[in-house]
Design a protein around this motif. Structure first.
Motif, PDB file in Angstrom:
ATOM      1  N   ILE A   1       0.839  -1.203   0.000  1.00 32.47           N
ATOM      2  CA  ILE A   1       0.000   0.000   0.000  1.00 32.47           C
ATOM      3  C   ILE A   1       0.876   1.256   0.000  1.00 32.47           C
ATOM      4  CG2 ILE A   1      -1.662   1.306   1.380  1.00 32.47           C
ATOM      5  CD1 ILE A   1      -2.814  -1.431   2.228  1.00 32.47           C
ATOM      6  N   ILE A   2       1.936   1.239   0.811  1.00 31.32           N
ATOM      7  CA  ILE A   2       2.802   2.426   0.832  1.00 31.32           C
ATOM      8  C   ILE A   2       3.444   2.639  -0.542  1.00 31.32           C
ATOM      9  CG2 ILE A   2       4.810   3.498   1.890  1.00 31.32           C
ATOM     10  CD1 ILE A   2       4.310   1.957   4.381  1.00 31.32           C
ATOM     11  N   VAL A   3       3.888   1.560  -1.163  1.00 31.16           N
ATOM     12  CA  VAL A   3       4.503   1.698  -2.477  1.00 31.16           C
ATOM     13  C   VAL A   3       3.499   2.297  -3.459  1.00 31.16           C
ATOM     14  CG1 VAL A   3       5.342   0.397  -4.463  1.00 31.16           C
ATOM     15  CG2 VAL A   3       6.248  -0.093  -2.211  1.00 31.16           C
ATOM     16  N   PHE A   4       2.281   1.796  -3.403  1.00 32.64           N
ATOM     17  CA  PHE A   4       1.275   2.275  -4.348  1.00 32.64           C
ATOM     18  C   PHE A   4       0.998   3.763  -4.150  1.00 32.64           C
ATOM     19  CE2 PHE A   4      -3.176   2.975  -5.551  1.00 32.64           C
ATOM     20  CZ  PHE A   4      -3.126   2.576  -6.874  1.00 32.64           C
ATOM     21  N   VAL A   5       0.788   4.158  -2.905  1.00 33.08           N
ATOM     22  CA  VAL A   5       0.491   5.572  -2.637  1.00 33.08           C
ATOM     23  C   VAL A   5       1.703   6.432  -2.987  1.00 33.08           C
ATOM     24  CG1 VAL A   5      -0.037   7.223  -0.821  1.00 33.08           C
ATOM     25  CG2 VAL A   5      -1.196   5.015  -0.872  1.00 33.08           C
ATOM     26  N   GLY A   6       2.874   6.008  -2.501  1.00 32.47           N
ATOM     27  CA  GLY A   6       4.079   6.789  -2.756  1.00 32.47           C
ATOM     28  C   GLY A   6       4.354   6.931  -4.234  1.00 32.47           C
ATOM     29  N   PHE A   7       4.118   5.867  -4.971  1.00 34.74           N
ATOM     30  CA  PHE A   7       4.395   5.916  -6.397  1.00 34.74           C
ATOM     31  C   PHE A   7       3.525   6.967  -7.077  1.00 34.74           C
ATOM     32  CE2 PHE A   7       3.714   4.940 -10.753  1.00 34.74           C
ATOM     33  CZ  PHE A   7       5.002   4.718 -11.198  1.00 34.74           C
ATOM     34  N   ASN A   8       2.231   6.911  -6.799  1.00 34.95           N
ATOM     35  CA  ASN A   8       1.341   7.866  -7.451  1.00 34.95           C
ATOM     36  C   ASN A   8       1.649   9.297  -7.028  1.00 34.95           C
ATOM     37  OD1 ASN A   8      -0.476   6.344  -9.187  1.00 34.95           O
ATOM     38  ND2 ASN A   8      -0.982   5.278  -7.295  1.00 34.95           N
ATOM     39  N   LEU A   9       2.006   9.439  -5.778  1.00 33.09           N
ATOM     40  CA  LEU A   9       2.350  10.774  -5.296  1.00 33.09           C
ATOM     41  C   LEU A   9       3.588  11.297  -6.025  1.00 33.09           C
ATOM     42  CD1 LEU A   9       1.056  12.494  -3.184  1.00 33.09           C
ATOM     43  CD2 LEU A   9       2.665  11.620  -1.499  1.00 33.09           C
ATOM     44  N   THR A  10       4.501  10.408  -6.338  1.00 37.27           N
ATOM     45  CA  THR A  10       5.717  10.844  -7.014  1.00 37.27           C
ATOM     46  C   THR A  10       5.447  11.203  -8.468  1.00 37.27           C
ATOM     47  OG1 THR A  10       6.859   9.192  -5.688  1.00 37.27           O
ATOM     48  CG2 THR A  10       8.136  10.257  -7.404  1.00 37.27           C
ATOM     49  N   PHE A  11       4.699  10.365  -9.153  1.00 38.80           N
ATOM     50  CA  PHE A  11       4.696  10.508 -10.605  1.00 38.80           C
ATOM     51  C   PHE A  11       3.439  11.139 -11.193  1.00 38.80           C
ATOM     52  CE2 PHE A  11       7.992   7.328  -9.826  1.00 38.80           C
ATOM     53  CZ  PHE A  11       9.044   7.976 -10.444  1.00 38.80           C
ATOM     54  N   LEU A  12       2.307  11.118 -10.478  1.00 35.89           N
ATOM     55  CA  LEU A  12       1.156  11.844 -11.034  1.00 35.89           C
ATOM     56  C   LEU A  12       1.478  13.330 -11.217  1.00 35.89           C
ATOM     57  CD1 LEU A  12      -2.222  10.458  -9.614  1.00 35.89           C
ATOM     58  CD2 LEU A  12      -1.493  10.639 -11.993  1.00 35.89           C
ATOM     59  N   PRO A  13       2.083  13.969 -10.203  1.00 38.59           N
ATOM     60  CA  PRO A  13       2.409  15.388 -10.406  1.00 38.59           C
ATOM     61  C   PRO A  13       3.304  15.616 -11.621  1.00 38.59           C
ATOM     62  CG  PRO A  13       2.719  14.792  -8.111  1.00 38.59           C
ATOM     63  CD  PRO A  13       2.437  13.520  -8.846  1.00 38.59           C
ATOM     64  N   GLN A  14       4.105  14.601 -11.969  1.00 39.18           N
ATOM     65  CA  GLN A  14       5.017  14.819 -13.093  1.00 39.18           C
ATOM     66  C   GLN A  14       4.269  14.882 -14.421  1.00 39.18           C
ATOM     67  OE1 GLN A  14       8.421  12.229 -12.913  1.00 39.18           O
ATOM     68  NE2 GLN A  14       8.929  12.867 -10.830  1.00 39.18           N
ATOM     69  N   PHE A  15       3.127  14.196 -14.522  1.00 40.23           N
ATOM     70  CA  PHE A  15       2.320  14.374 -15.734  1.00 40.23           C
ATOM     71  C   PHE A  15       1.889  15.832 -15.870  1.00 40.23           C
ATOM     72  CE2 PHE A  15       1.149   9.724 -15.457  1.00 40.23           C
ATOM     73  CZ  PHE A  15       1.703   9.374 -16.672  1.00 40.23           C
ATOM     74  N   VAL A  16       1.458  16.379 -14.736  1.00 39.74           N
ATOM     75  CA  VAL A  16       0.996  17.767 -14.769  1.00 39.74           C
ATOM     76  C   VAL A  16       2.162  18.692 -15.107  1.00 39.74           C
ATOM     77  CG1 VAL A  16      -0.191  19.539 -13.457  1.00 39.74           C
ATOM     78  CG2 VAL A  16      -0.699  17.130 -13.040  1.00 39.74           C
ATOM     79  N   LEU A  17       3.283  18.451 -14.432  1.00 36.40           N
ATOM     80  CA  LEU A  17       4.468  19.277 -14.697  1.00 36.40           C
ATOM     81  C   LEU A  17       4.823  19.245 -16.176  1.00 36.40           C
ATOM     82  CD1 LEU A  17       6.890  18.306 -11.790  1.00 36.40           C
ATOM     83  CD2 LEU A  17       6.021  20.565 -12.289  1.00 36.40           C
ATOM     84  N   GLY A  18       4.849  18.029 -16.724  1.00 39.05           N
ATOM     85  CA  GLY A  18       5.260  17.886 -18.115  1.00 39.05           C
ATOM     86  C   GLY A  18       4.287  18.572 -19.046  1.00 39.05           C
ATOM     87  N   SER A  19       3.003  18.423 -18.783  1.00 41.40           N
ATOM     88  CA  SER A  19       2.054  19.020 -19.714  1.00 41.40           C
ATOM     89  C   SER A  19       2.084  20.544 -19.593  1.00 41.40           C
ATOM     90  CB  SER A  19       0.654  18.476 -19.470  1.00 41.40           C
ATOM     91  OG  SER A  19       0.291  18.753 -18.143  1.00 41.40           O
ATOM     92  N   ARG A  20       2.621  21.062 -18.481  1.00 40.77           N
ATOM     93  CA  ARG A  20       2.756  22.518 -18.395  1.00 40.77           C
ATOM     94  C   ARG A  20       4.106  22.996 -18.912  1.00 40.77           C
ATOM     95  NH1 ARG A  20       0.174  23.621 -12.483  1.00 40.77           N
ATOM     96  NH2 ARG A  20      -1.893  22.805 -12.945  1.00 40.77           N
ATOM     97  N   GLY A  21       4.917  22.074 -19.369  1.00 39.80           N
ATOM     98  CA  GLY A  21       6.140  22.510 -20.039  1.00 39.80           C
ATOM     99  C   GLY A  21       7.423  22.337 -19.254  1.00 39.80           C
ATOM    100  N   MET A  22       7.420  21.607 -18.170  1.00 34.28           N
ATOM    101  CA  MET A  22       8.671  21.388 -17.434  1.00 34.28           C
ATOM    102  C   MET A  22       9.541  20.389 -18.194  1.00 34.28           C
ATOM    103  SD  MET A  22      10.507  21.562 -14.499  1.00 34.28           S
ATOM    104  CE  MET A  22      12.121  20.775 -14.500  1.00 34.28           C
ATOM    105  N   PRO A  23      10.690  20.844 -18.693  1.00 38.41           N
ATOM    106  CA  PRO A  23      11.532  19.923 -19.465  1.00 38.41           C
ATOM    107  C   PRO A  23      12.246  18.924 -18.567  1.00 38.41           C
ATOM    108  CG  PRO A  23      12.586  22.044 -19.311  1.00 38.41           C
ATOM    109  CD  PRO A  23      11.280  22.182 -18.602  1.00 38.41           C
TER     110      PRO A  23
END
Ligand code: HEM
Ligand SMILES: [Cu+2]
Lengths: 558, 374
Positions: A440-462
């Protein structure tokens, strides 16, 4: 005279419950009995230790990156060091961990046992694959300690020709070359074993789906890796002699390097994901106690993925300069390759439907896989579409995509597989409650780490930048918090596994109720895998497997 | 032992049952000779697939750059000596024959013949390498080196002898000397086994130098036949006869920006001007538009260098495969000298044979692509 005609019932049934006195772990003793072993099970375990250590090393680099990115500028690493850290993170994770993880570690251990043979076809070659892997590790560590590699795991020219870190580039490319041959030999060994060593009764369509997946993976390993070999060889020659083939200054063509590199490295992502999918097929049916849904579709889709995977490498180069027609063709082909992946996901869901789901540690990892891999696969589509990739290329969106498939997919499945087969490999049960917590910790931690990166990327963070605009800071911090959560979940998983060696219960022959052959032999298996010939039957027929409270595991009704 | 166990004895793994004894040549995890043979064979075919793919990268590079600069490739390939290439092709083809014969001898338990055939294959491989050594050193002497090392001095006024051939030959010389000592030892002790191993090895060592001699003789003849003065003139003749490099014969007029490629120039002049140009600025950059112009200066140091990069990479990797083949053939000779092979167990000879044919086969492609096509 074949086994099928005269099935023997539940081989040596009387032994089912007893913990074996002699098994491969205590078959012989001493350092050399491991270092020079030809036993596929020991080689598999050595790989397991090796790839997990590499993962820990790569993971440490990952945390360094995430901590550095806490503030939008003035992180604790210099720009130069930052480049080296993300390069080594990527290179170690790809070449030393994820590619050998499932096939070489779990595959080595399981393939002969699941197939019902004594060993792989070429045990010596198998051992030399392992030592090639060790050589690759040493070369990577050299690259790390001598100067530090800063080219990115992709070694793109001309930068890799011009960078000051020449020694590191040479060490690392040679390391990749050696690791490539390690991978080729493993694949070759597995193909031959499956083709020529199946015992009577083990027809192609009685093979567990994990073996189909490993077979498909091996095809890719054999067909794609040599191209990487020659590519890095030419790159070394480029650095040593300046042969100019990839060097624009000498009229060479750097885009050629990218074509060569991705001709391997796209199929290589299927080297990473296919065996993981194979694990999930096993976990799904065993822990739902229900035959796999659509066996043949899953088996064929593995092969389809392996073959289609060779046709789409250009989607990594949409912005590198290719003819328009070429980009359109590559884009269209990229969409086709996602079809067999989707087929598998539907089949797993179909397997769960109306099954008796045991929510234990391996199953939770498997469920996490399905969720995360689906997100990873679906975000591949906007990357494969030309118009959107123009924006997403080289942003955090790509970073998030491939972490969802590689980490959320392969790593999580690998962990699920390790937990699933741990009792078989070590003869010890782990603490399931803590295992569930880790999942469960891996699952939560994983999404917390990488979901924001989708947003970052779509806003232009190289990607690959050591500093960024202040407005991205909150999302980056979220990601960093997630990565620390993720890291602690993984640490917990490791602790659970190691603790089982100290105080784990002795494992029964068949703790989960599996129907494949590895559950017919003792835990841990004897030196020669089976004390008497196993009956080869339907690997997903659970109808006469029941729980027996006396042995704390499942037995086959006779 | 129950009837069922009897039935299963050969099946999976009833290790304790020694029904059919496992002969020493049959690995313990195989059931029978056939399974062992099939596994080895399939393994070797898969390995050959990886080899083909390994070379395919370089074939792609060849196709790509040839397609972009056909004139560079034509010009440069005229520096390769077809006679030596042809001889090497013949030598390799012959060695494939002796290798196939060796397989037959192994099946028929003709141990002496087997050793002889393997020795002949080894000798051919050594001749091939000897000739190759001459080709390489000859090119290196006049600066036809890969990529940025390319410093061709085509006017014949190449500097002092740089001793590349001697350098290349040191290792084979040492190996041959060792083989000679080994042979002396073998004949002194009158051990048949050692004689069978040492004989072919010594012959192979000598064959290498035979190849070198042959190569040098033919290389000298080639130069002499082209008459007066140095390499450039030689190649001028060569080029003129075949109409290779004569820029006047190109369909497109010389592009204005290509300085050296005036229509009236002969190949010799081009070569000479090339030599001057090459002495000058290093790493001349040629822009992509220039690259597309058919008459862009073929003598641009770096463009010709690219051809030689590909030449050295392809033939060099091929030569490494020859050396690898020689090592495994030597291993086979040792086994053959011990008379290990028979009709049930000849897989190693068969598989090395397959490998050898592949190495031969790749050369069959390399020779026309690099030496012949104009
Ligand atoms: C389900 C179908 C998939 C599709 C359609 C897809 C599509 C793509 C595309 C188009 C890119 C290039 C993005 C860019 O650089 O602009 C990409 C990058 C990447 N993908 Fe996927 N992908 C899929 C599955 C996978 C899987 C299963 C893995 C690995 C297990 C994977 C690993 C990667 C990696 C590592 C990169 C980035 C490489 C780099 O530039 O460093 N992908 N993917
Ligand atoms: Cu891809």
């Amino acid at each position: 005279m074949s086994v099928v005609d005269r099935p023997i019932t539940a081989p040596v049934h009387s032994e089912v419950d007893s913990y074996p006195e002699h098994h491969f772990l205590n078959h012989s003793k001493g350092f050399l009995s491991w270092a020079l072993t030809l036993d596929h099970k020991r080689i598999g375990l050595m790989y397991l230790v090796g790839v997990m250590s590499s993962f820990a090393l790569g993971g440490a680099f990952a945390l360094m990156i995430r901590i550095h990115l806490w503030n939008f500028k003035d992180g604790w690493l210099s720009n130069q060091t930052y480049n080296q850290v993300f390069t080594l993170h990527g290179a170690i994770m790809v070449f030393l961990f994820i590619i050998p993880s499932v096939p070489a570690a779990l595959g080595n251990f399981l393939l002969p046992v699941m197939l019902g043979t004594k060993d792989v076809a070429f045990p010596r070659l198998n051992l030399s694959s392992f030592y090639l892997w060790v050589t690759g590790l040493i070369l990577f560590l050299t690259a790390l300690s001598v100067t530090g590699l800063d080219t990115g795991w992709t070694f793109y020219t001309p930068y890799s020709i011009e960078t000051q870190q020449g020694g590191a580039v040479l060490a690392a490319t040679f390391g990749v070359f050696v690791l490539g041959f390690s991978s080729i030999f493993t694949g070759l060994n597995f193909i031959v074993t499956i083709n020529t060593m199946r015992p009577p009764g083990m027809t192609w369509f009685r093979m567990p789906l994990f073996l189909w997946a490993i077979y498909a993976t091996s095809i890719i390993q054999v067909l794609a890796t040599p191209v990487l070999g020659i590519t890095v060889l030419l790159l070394s020659a480029e650095r040593l002699l300046g042969i100019g083939i990839f060097d624009p200054k000498l009229n060479g063509d750097p885009v050629t390097f990218q074509h060569f590199f991705w001709f391997y490295s796209h199929p290589a992502v299927y080297i990473m994901i296919l065996p993981a999918m194979g694990i999930i097929s096993e976990l799904m049916s065993v822990h739902c106690h229900k035959g796999i849904f659509g066996y043949r579709m899953i088996a064929y889709s593995s092969i389809a993925i392996a073959l289609f995977g060779f046709l789409v490498w250009g989607h990594h180069m949409f912005t590198s300069g290719m003819a328009d027609v070429t980009t359109i063709v590559f884009s269209a082909l990229t969409f086709t390759v996602s079809i067999p992946s989707a087929i598998k996901v539907f089949n797993w869901l179909g397997t769960m439907y109306q099954g008796t789901v045991s929510l234990n540690t391996p199953m939770l990892y498997a469920l996490a896989f399905i969720f995360l891999f689906t997100i990873g696969g679906l975000t591949g589509l906007p990357l494969g579409a030309l118009s959107t990739d123009m924006h997403f290329h080289d942003t955090y969106f790509v970073v998030a995509h491939f972490h969802y498939v590689m980490m959320g997919g392969t790593l999580v499945a690998f962990l699920g597989g390790v937990f699933h087969w741990w009792p078989k490999m070590t003869g010890r049960m782990f603490n399931d409650k803590l295992g569930i917590v880790s999942a469960i910790i891996v699952f939560v931690g994983f999404n917390l780490t990488f979901l924001p990166q989708f947003v970052l990327g779509s806003r232009g963070m190289p990607r690959r930048y050591a500093t960024y605009l202040p407005e991205f800071q909150p999302l980056h911090q979220l990601s960093t918090i997630g990565s620390i959560t993720l890291g602690s979940g993984l640490l917990l998983a490791l602790i659970v596994l190691l603790m089982s060696l100290v105080n784990g219960k002795k494992a029964p022959r068949n703790p989960w109720g599996g129907a494949t052959l590895e559950w017919m032999c003792s835990s841990p298996p004897p030196h020669d895998n089976f004390s008497s010939a196993p009956t080869v039957g339907d690997p997903y027929d659970f109808s006469n497997i029941e729980y027996d409270g006396r042995v704390g595991g499942y037995v086959k009704r006779t | 032992m129950t009837a069922i166990q009897e039935n299963l004895a050969h099946v999976v793994d009833d290790h304790a049952d020694h029904h059919h004894e496992h002969p020493s040549w049959l690995a313990h995890h195989f059931d029978d000779a056939e399974q062992q043979y099939d596994s080895g064979k399939l393994g070797m075919w898969l390995f050959l697939v990886t080899e083909v793919l390994f070379f395919s990268g370089m074939f792609c590079a060849y196709a790509l750059y040839r397609n972009r600069n056909p004139e560079v490739f034509e010009f440069c390939s005229s520096f390769l000596n077809e006679k030596l290439g042809a001889i090497n092709t013949g030598v390799l083809l012959f060695s494939s024959l002796t290798m196939a014969w060796a397989v037959r001898a192994a099946q028929l338990r003709q141990h002496q013949l087997l050793v002889g055939m393997l020795g002949a294959t080894l000798g051919c491989a050594a001749i091939f390498l000897g000739v190759k050594a001459v080709e390489y050193s000859h090119k290196m002497e006049i600066g036809l080196l890969p990529g940025k090392l390319y410093v061709a001095q085509l006017d014949g006024a190449h500097g002092p002898h740089k001793g590349y051939l001697e350098f290349i030959c040191t290792v084979p010389a040492i190996v041959t000397a060792l083989c000679a000592f080994y042979a002396i030892y073998a004949f002194a002790t009158k051990s048949l086994f050692h004689q069978r191993v040492a004989g072919p090895m010594l012959v192979a060592g000598l064959c290498f130098f035979g190849g070198v001699g042959l190569g040098q003789y033919l290389e000298a003849q080639e130069e002499a036949s082209k008459g007066h003065g140095g390499h450039a003139a030689g190649h001028e003749h060569h080029a003129m006869v075949d109409g290779h490099v004569d820029h006047g014969s190109h369909e497109h007029a010389a592009a204005p920006e290509s300085v050296h490629a005036a229509e009236t120039k002969t190949a010799a002049e081009i070569a000479a001007s090339a030599a001057t140009a090459m002495g000058g600025t290093p790493n001349v950059y040629v822009s992509p538009t220039e690259l597309k112009t058919p008459n862009a200066d073929v003598n641009q140091r770096s463009m010709a260098g690219l051809f030689f990069s590909i030449y050295y990479c392809m033939t060099g990797v091929h030569a490494i495969h020859i050396i690898g083949g020689m090592i495994v053939i030597t291993w086979l000779i040792v086994k053959a000298a011990r008379e290990e092979f028979h009709e049930q167990y000849f897989g190693p000879v068969d598989n090395v044979g397959l490998y050898w044919h592949l190495v031969d086969f790749i050369w069959i492609y390399l020779f026309p692509l690099l030496y012949l096509i104009t």
